[in-house]
Design a protein around this motif. Structure first.
Motif, mmCIF file in Angstrom:
data_model
loop_
_atom_site.group_PDB
_atom_site.id
_atom_site.type_symbol
_atom_site.label_atom_id
_atom_site.label_comp_id
_atom_site.label_asym_id
_atom_site.label_seq_id
_atom_site.Cartn_x
_atom_site.Cartn_y
_atom_site.Cartn_z
ATOM 1 N N LEU A 144 38.009 -56.553 0.038
ATOM 2 C CA LEU A 144 37.998 -55.134 -0.301
ATOM 3 C C LEU A 144 39.040 -54.773 -1.330
ATOM 4 C CD1 LEU A 144 37.556 -53.557 3.204
ATOM 5 C CD2 LEU A 144 35.835 -54.043 1.473
ATOM 6 N N THR A 145 39.821 -55.755 -1.725
ATOM 7 C CA THR A 145 40.882 -55.443 -2.675
ATOM 8 C C THR A 145 40.410 -55.775 -4.086
ATOM 9 O OG1 THR A 145 41.738 -57.654 -2.325
ATOM 10 C CG2 THR A 145 42.711 -55.894 -1.012
ATOM 11 N N HIS A 146 41.219 -55.349 -5.038
ATOM 12 C CA HIS A 146 40.926 -55.707 -6.415
ATOM 13 C C HIS A 146 42.180 -56.259 -7.042
ATOM 14 C CE1 HIS A 146 38.888 -55.644 -10.240
ATOM 15 N NE2 HIS A 146 40.003 -55.188 -10.762
ATOM 16 N N VAL B 232 40.753 -47.548 1.180
ATOM 17 C CA VAL B 232 41.320 -48.728 0.536
ATOM 18 C C VAL B 232 40.264 -49.402 -0.338
ATOM 19 C CG1 VAL B 232 42.204 -51.047 0.947
ATOM 20 C CG2 VAL B 232 43.056 -49.129 2.306
ATOM 21 N N ALA B 233 39.074 -49.524 0.224
ATOM 22 C CA ALA B 233 37.989 -50.128 -0.542
ATOM 23 C C ALA B 233 37.698 -49.292 -1.788
ATOM 24 C CB ALA B 233 36.744 -50.248 0.332
ATOM 25 N N GLY B 234 37.728 -47.978 -1.614
ATOM 26 C CA GLY B 234 37.474 -47.084 -2.745
ATOM 27 C C GLY B 234 38.496 -47.289 -3.854
ATOM 28 N N LEU C 242 41.351 -39.410 -0.953
ATOM 29 C CA LEU C 242 42.019 -38.868 0.228
ATOM 30 C C LEU C 242 41.457 -39.577 1.462
ATOM 31 C CD1 LEU C 242 43.937 -36.807 1.482
ATOM 32 C CD2 LEU C 242 42.182 -35.050 1.181
ATOM 33 N N ALA C 243 42.330 -40.228 2.210
ATOM 34 C CA ALA C 243 41.884 -41.008 3.370
ATOM 35 C C ALA C 243 41.942 -40.190 4.652
ATOM 36 C CB ALA C 243 42.749 -42.259 3.510
ATOM 37 N N TRP C 244 41.506 -40.811 5.727
ATOM 38 C CA TRP C 244 41.533 -40.168 7.040
ATOM 39 C C TRP C 244 42.120 -41.168 8.030
ATOM 40 C CZ3 TRP C 244 38.957 -35.292 7.491
ATOM 41 C CH2 TRP C 244 39.044 -34.703 8.773
ATOM 42 N N ASP C 245 42.845 -40.685 9.000
ATOM 43 C CA ASP C 245 43.419 -41.486 10.101
ATOM 44 C C ASP C 245 44.822 -41.989 9.814
ATOM 45 O OD1 ASP C 245 41.357 -41.199 11.825
ATOM 46 O OD2 ASP C 245 40.517 -43.187 11.547
#
Lengths: 344, 344
Positions: free
Chosen positions: A292-294, B262-264, B282-285
DNA sequence: GCCTCTTACTGGACCGGTTAAGGGAGTGCG
DNA sequence: CGCACTCCCTTAACCGGTCCAGTAAGAGGC
């Protein structure tokens, strides 16, 4: 909503409804011979109509076998939550437990004393039929405890750590060696390793293997840093490794889990270093996170789910009184991805 | 090493050694009145010398109260392993369980049918004294099951989802609204949300709240994509959102957990877009993961550990026959970090 | 028709605790 | 001195199963 105290149906009710003795019901539900098919059917029908299932509690008390397996995990919750390893492991364990219709008693503990206390209390209170022990340390008290209590257990870790317990393990030494040789083969001469908690047995094994490999390959530089496996610690370690003068700086870093490798990746970015051009990163454990990283993370990959399943199977065989011994599972293999390349 | 079948010491042995009846031992170990201090001491000493602790199994059978709490989790292991939420939640639950010296029976299941089966089997077999239910869906069968069985339970989720069960919940609607308003206040007019599994109740709540907020703020563009919470799905969703023509592309994306964010982040990097200059995330958790990336991830943050503890406390009160009802816990709050900024 | 052998099932002890009812010794009081 | 009242402890039933010894009935053999 308050729980209504249901009038609990017992084996006696089922027996009465089927017109047999409770012994007969017991025979039927344990699939033992000595009943006609007709009677068996009647019993099952009665049980189904009443919504009855045998009480595991009573069954355990009478039969003195316990269908629950214990697992106490001793790492801080904030580290644990981030380590995909554990959940995958648990999921592998469960896949086997489910076949035996037994369950997993899970407990997070803060230190070894607490774990020993919990395991002992579980066993004494007849809560578990056996236990899975993970994260062995130097002078680990759990082998002695297990022996003293006569408690069936399986240790996750190299036999040299687990004090004679039946153990299931991956050959970390060979895997570390392979990792280092791979990086060296790419042309890296200055390699660092960001290791896990120093008091953990498998960390020590990897550390020794890294040293040995570095010596054998006559690397120009070989660093090792200890951490607590947390991303924060991985970031700090990476930062301190990479702030050295360019000529003295590792060109490749091997991490002991994948969360630290992810942290390392962003430290590199934050310092303006490109991965893999300026520095190669190699993770361990290879959860989905590595993809999932780049760039994607190269990793030492192994089948954690299958590992958990093996451990559970071994525990069942120990509980059944089977032979113990040492069960190696396949060595992690290198999964090259985007974070490793020859140094510039 | 094979387990030696230890001659198990029982209450009778302790009674004999202390020179009392087993009833007296029981009184002592339950801290009930009716014994002189001297006798009490003698009993405890005898128990200690023999290494005895009351069998929870026998105690449960006799007393008909069970000190074990069930938790069945229904998400694929590969998603689960990556979701720090669960481990943190479990750790919070355990912190309260430990005080009551009870334990957590954990099970990973593949679907709702299996979960219902597991819960019912646990309850019928008297394995658990109550259960924690998570991840409510539309038409969730668990409220009905719980009622039918008379099983104490606490639901994690908004009361509108949990069919009258005692529930503990965060106000996701308000949090989503706050997130959208924050992004809008930064100047974003085209905002997307990468949501979780569509059949999950809390996803629906967030989806509705997002729509409403988008309408209220008269955003120029508002997209929502459903996923399975996995990093892969988050990456795919992000990729498809960001490949639109520049003028049609969201300038800010809200994610339903942190792993997808993170993937985004890496999808943006892979596409040559800078965060937060080209796109805000903007993430959640808000697990530690959000602080390990570069840039760090802004997130809707809440205390998952404390949430778990609240749930456990509520369950104990339900088991004790206390009032049920609805227990909101603090709404997630915005934690601005490096991944959000005004659009260019 | 009697004896043996199976098959199908019952009765009750038992697992290791809890708990209510009961009993004996000591004390206070009329 | 007798009676009631505590205090401390014992006894035994009970929880819900398992398991073994025992029994009744039917089949087969001579």
């Amino acid at each position: 909503m308050t729980a209504t105290p249901t009038p609990r149906v017992t084996i006696k009710d089922v027996a009465a409804r089927a017109g047999v003795s409770k012994g007969a019901v017991s025979l039927a539900f344990n699939h033992k011979p000595g009943l006609s098919d007709a009677t068996r059917d009647r019993i099952f029908r009665a049980a189904h109509e009443l919504g009855w299932a045998p009480s595991l509690t009573a069954r355990t008390l009478a039969g003195s076998r316990v269908d629950v397996v214990g697992l106490a995990v001793c790492r801080p919750a904030r580290v644990l939550g981030l380590e995909p390893w554990y959940m995958e492991f648990v999921s592998g364990v469960q896949s086997v437990l489910a076949e035996h219709s037994s369950s997993l008693l899970l407990r997070l503990v803060r230190n070894m004393d607490e774990e020993v206390g919990v395991q002992e209390a579980w066993w004494r209170a007849r809560q578990i039929g056996g236990s899975i022990l993970v994260d062995f340390r130097a002078d680990d008290p759990r082998a002695a405890m297990t022996q003293r209590l006569g408690m069936p257990a399986v240790a996750v870790g190299h036999p040299s750590l687990t004090g004679g317990l039946t153990s299931v393990w991956t050959d970390d030494a060979t895997a570390v060696t392979e990792a280092v040789r791979y990086l060296a083969a790419l042309g890296h001469r200055r390699i660092a390793r960001v290791g896990g908690a120093a008091d953990l047995g498998h960390t020590a094994i990897r550390t020794a293997a890294f040293d040995q490999a570095a010596g054998t390959l006559a690397l120009a530089g070989a660093w090792q840093v200890g951490t607590d496996f947390s991303g924060d610690a991985g970031a700090r370690a990476t930062r301190s490794l990479l702030t050295a003068a360019r000529a003295d700086r590792p060109t490749a870093i091997l991490y002991d889990n994948d969360i630290m490798a992810v942290a390392g990746l962003s430290v590199a970015a934050e310092m303006g270093l490109r991965v893999p051009e300026d520095v190669s990163l190699l993770a361990w454990d290879d959860s989905q996170l590595c993809r999932l990283t780049h760039p994607t993370l190269s990793a030492m990959s192994h089948d954690v789910h299958g590992f958990g399943a093996d451990v559970a199977r071994t525990l069942f065989s120990v509980i059944a009184g089977g032979e113990g011994g040492s069960h190696p599972v396949p060595t992690p293999v290198l999964m090259p991805r985007g974070s490793t390349a020859p140094p510039r």
